[in-house]
Design an enzyme around this catalytic site. Structure first.
Site, short mmCIF file in Angstrom:
data_model
loop_
_atom_site.label_atom_id
_atom_site.label_comp_id
_atom_site.label_asym_id
_atom_site.label_seq_id
_atom_site.Cartn_x
_atom_site.Cartn_y
_atom_site.Cartn_z
N ASN A 97 0.85 -1.20 0.00
CA ASN A 97 0.00 0.00 0.00
C ASN A 97 0.88 1.25 0.00
O ASN A 97 2.11 1.15 -0.05
CB ASN A 97 -0.94 -0.02 1.21
CG ASN A 97 -0.16 -0.08 2.51
OD1 ASN A 97 0.59 0.82 2.85
ND2 ASN A 97 -0.31 -1.18 3.24
N LYS A 126 8.74 -16.66 -11.13
CA LYS A 126 8.09 -15.45 -11.64
C LYS A 126 6.90 -15.85 -12.52
O LYS A 126 7.05 -16.68 -13.41
CB LYS A 126 9.11 -14.65 -12.44
CG LYS A 126 8.60 -13.32 -12.89
CD LYS A 126 9.64 -12.56 -13.68
CE LYS A 126 8.97 -11.37 -14.34
NZ LYS A 126 9.59 -11.02 -15.59
N LYS A 130 -10.67 -3.77 19.37
CA LYS A 130 -9.27 -4.13 19.59
C LYS A 130 -8.80 -3.77 21.01
O LYS A 130 -7.60 -3.80 21.30
CB LYS A 130 -8.39 -3.46 18.53
CG LYS A 130 -8.81 -3.85 17.09
CD LYS A 130 -7.83 -3.38 16.03
CE LYS A 130 -8.41 -3.61 14.63
NZ LYS A 130 -7.41 -3.60 13.57
N PHE A 135 -4.33 3.32 14.90
CA PHE A 135 -4.80 4.28 13.90
C PHE A 135 -5.95 3.62 13.16
O PHE A 135 -6.03 2.39 13.10
CB PHE A 135 -3.68 4.59 12.89
CG PHE A 135 -2.77 5.70 13.32
CD1 PHE A 135 -1.84 5.51 14.33
CD2 PHE A 135 -2.81 6.93 12.69
CE1 PHE A 135 -1.00 6.52 14.73
CE2 PHE A 135 -1.96 7.96 13.07
CZ PHE A 135 -1.06 7.76 14.09
N ASP A 157 -4.03 -6.45 5.06
CA ASP A 157 -5.03 -7.32 5.67
C ASP A 157 -5.03 -8.70 5.03
O ASP A 157 -5.48 -9.67 5.63
CB ASP A 157 -6.42 -6.69 5.55
CG ASP A 157 -6.55 -5.49 6.47
OD1 ASP A 157 -6.07 -5.58 7.61
OD2 ASP A 157 -7.11 -4.46 6.05
N LYS A 210 -13.26 0.00 15.74
CA LYS A 210 -11.91 -0.57 15.91
C LYS A 210 -11.39 -0.33 17.34
O LYS A 210 -10.75 -1.19 17.93
CB LYS A 210 -10.93 0.02 14.89
CG LYS A 210 -11.19 -0.49 13.48
CD LYS A 210 -10.29 0.14 12.43
CE LYS A 210 -10.69 -0.39 11.05
NZ LYS A 210 -10.01 0.27 9.94
O1 PMT Z 1 3.05 6.00 6.49
P1 PMT Z 1 2.50 7.33 6.05
O2 PMT Z 1 2.66 7.56 4.56
O3 PMT Z 1 3.04 8.48 6.87
O4 PMT Z 1 0.90 7.33 6.27
C1 PMT Z 1 0.40 7.29 7.57
C2 PMT Z 1 -0.80 6.33 7.68
C3 PMT Z 1 -1.95 6.84 6.83
C4 PMT Z 1 -0.40 4.93 7.21
C5 PMT Z 1 -1.19 6.29 9.21
O5 PMT Z 1 -1.53 7.59 9.63
C6 PMT Z 1 -2.35 5.36 9.45
O6 PMT Z 1 -3.51 5.71 9.35
N1 PMT Z 1 -1.99 4.11 9.82
C7 PMT Z 1 -2.96 2.98 9.97
C8 PMT Z 1 -3.17 2.36 8.64
C9 PMT Z 1 -4.11 1.16 8.70
O7 PMT Z 1 -3.70 0.10 8.30
O8 PMT Z 1 -5.26 1.39 9.26
P2 PMT Z 1 -6.43 0.27 9.44
O9 PMT Z 1 -7.63 1.06 9.76
O10 PMT Z 1 -6.48 -0.67 8.29
O11 PMT Z 1 -5.96 -0.55 10.70
C10 PMT Z 1 -6.38 -0.24 12.02
C11 PMT Z 1 -5.25 -0.49 13.00
O12 PMT Z 1 -4.98 -1.89 13.06
C12 PMT Z 1 -3.95 0.18 12.66
O13 PMT Z 1 -3.36 0.66 13.85
C13 PMT Z 1 -3.11 -0.94 12.06
O14 PMT Z 1 -1.71 -0.76 12.33
C14 PMT Z 1 -3.64 -2.15 12.79
N2 PMT Z 1 -3.60 -3.40 12.01
C15 PMT Z 1 -4.32 -3.53 10.86
C16 PMT Z 1 -4.31 -4.73 10.18
C17 PMT Z 1 -3.55 -5.81 10.68
N3 PMT Z 1 -3.50 -6.96 10.04
N4 PMT Z 1 -2.85 -5.65 11.81
C18 PMT Z 1 -2.86 -4.48 12.48
O15 PMT Z 1 -2.21 -4.34 13.53
#
Ligand code: PMT
Length: 400
Positions: free
Chosen positions: A209, A288, A341, A323, A278, A337
């Protein structure tokens, strides 16, 4: 906050140097110890004698002047708790952004170690708008240098525009806030995750991503600057591992999970800014993949949710922060979330906006707490946004 604090005040060559003298007076009135460093150009506007009289200390002007038999710039940098440059001209900003150290002030800047730096830019409005100056200011901000932005008004050259140095009272308040942030995380262990993960499709291709890692790296640097012992677990980014931080580079969600779960038990605070994939290709091809058919179907498998796993095993006293990157229903999804979590705080990030979030230098967040309270972090550099988030986390940590 300022009484007894050791402040290095740098004055550079602009008409606002007289306001630098006023800032010195205000600092002394607040019982700070102020040592002043003046560039040669600053001395064209105001004399060292004025600053010596106001500060009660000798004024420093030369790089190779001995101070109690110690090398001047090193001993001054070791003495200080903060460096404030007011006014900071375009010239000095350019030198600082590019590592040029051709006088005492710029040499001191390079020798500053971990002390915080606050710059109060002052210049003509055309200069302030000039792209090179903007780039230099941005580069310094990204390195954690704080700014008190100039105000708009009549400038020394007679025009109106943005470039007037902030008033001494504003600079004083910004410095007090900076010192207060100071080392409020000293003695705490902080784990930050950053960047994307990469999930292999074949030996040369992957799903990933747009995360640049900037938000997570800014958080790690800010926590380090506030005295924490920081461990940064990051997916692949183009960023340099920050100094003074234990850095663990990973590639996949599974590797991030392994590193995070290993480090987590000893942590006081965990902040998950990483954009973890995810899903991953269920069976990455060994060779390849050839383009011998008109379409390709890939079966994806769910990756484990690292944050949810941390929430399930959260020890008492640990502060767990996530986040939520959303393109719609930002607050509803973030609230879900937060609860699912078992988080203490979630930073809702509206990534449908083009000016913030993924791969941008700035961010704006809504902080959501389990009790339903909300707090806005307005559009700020990721560095400043990181400090706002840490302010909120420090408050949670300090709750009785
Ligand atoms: O890296 P940059 O370019 O500076 O951009 C910053 C950002 C946009 C990536 C950052 O500010 C941000 O929003 N990070 C969270 C991105 C994300 O994956 O969000 P989510 O809503 O999909 O996940 C929710 C939370 O679960 C996040 O804290 C994530 O780290 C965590 N997660 C998600 C999926 C997974 N399999 N394991 C996790 O721990």
């Amino acid at each position: 906050m300022l009484a007894g604090r050791k402040i290095l005040l740098g004055l550079t060559g602009g008409i606002a140097a007289y306001k630098g003298a006023e800032l010195c007076r205000l600092l002394v009135r607040k019982e700070a110890q102020v040592k002043v460093v003046m560039t040669q150009n600053a001395r064209a506007f105001i004399t060292p004698l004025t600053l010596q009289t106001l500060s009660g200390f000798k004024v420093y002007t030369e790089t190779f002047e001995a101070d109690s038999y110690q090398v001047g710039h090193v001993s001054l940098a070791r003495w200080a708790e903060a460096l404030v440059v007011a006014p900071a001209t375009a010239n000095v900003i350019g030198k600082m952004a590019n590592g040029i150290a051709d006088d005492l002030l710029t040499t001191l800047f390079l020798a500053r170690g971990q002390i915080p730096v606050l710059l109060a830019p002052a210049m003509n409005d055309e200069m302030y708008r000039e792209e090179i100056v903007r780039d230099n200011l941005k580069a310094l901000r990204l390195r954690g240098i704080r700014m008190v932005d100039p105000n708009s008004g009549q400038l020394a050259c007679g025009t109106f525009g943005v470039g007037r140095m902030a008033e001494p009272g504003e600079i004083l308040a910004a410095l007090a806030a900076l010192l207060k942030e100071g080392r409020d995380l000293a003695g705490l262990k902080v784990l930050v995750t950053a960047g994307p993960t990469r999930e292999a499709l074949d030996p040369v291709r992957y799903f990933s991503n747009r995360s640049s890692g900037k938000m997570g790296f800014a958080l790690a640097r800010a926590a380090r600057d506030r005295g924490a012992e920081v461990c940064l677990v990051s997916g692949p980014t183009a960023l340099e591992a920050p100094g003074g931080i234990s850095f663990l580079g990973v590639e996949t969600a599974a590797q991030m999970m392994e590193a995070v779960l290993r480090e987590a038990p000893g942590m006081d605070i965990i902040i998950k800014a990483a954009a973890v994939a995810d899903y991953r290709p269920l069976k990455p091809a060994e060779d390849k993949i050839k383009k011998d058919s008109s379409s390709l179907t890939v079966t994806l498998a769910r990756n484990p949710d690292i944050l949810a796993a941390l929430g399930r095993q959260k020890p008492a006293g640990q502060v767990l922060v996530g986040f939520a990157a959303e393109t719609r229903d930002l607050l509803e999804n973030a609230a879900k979330k937060l609860a699912a979590k078992n988080l203490d705080l979630i930073a809702a990030n509206d990534v449908s906006r083009g000016d913030i979030g993924f791969d941008r230098d700035e961010n704006a967040l809504t902080l959501l707490y389990p009790g339903g309270e909300r707090e806005e972090v307005p559009l700020l550099s990721k560095e400043a946004a990181a400090h706002r988030l840490l302010d909120a986390i420090a408050k949670i940590k300090n709750r009785p």
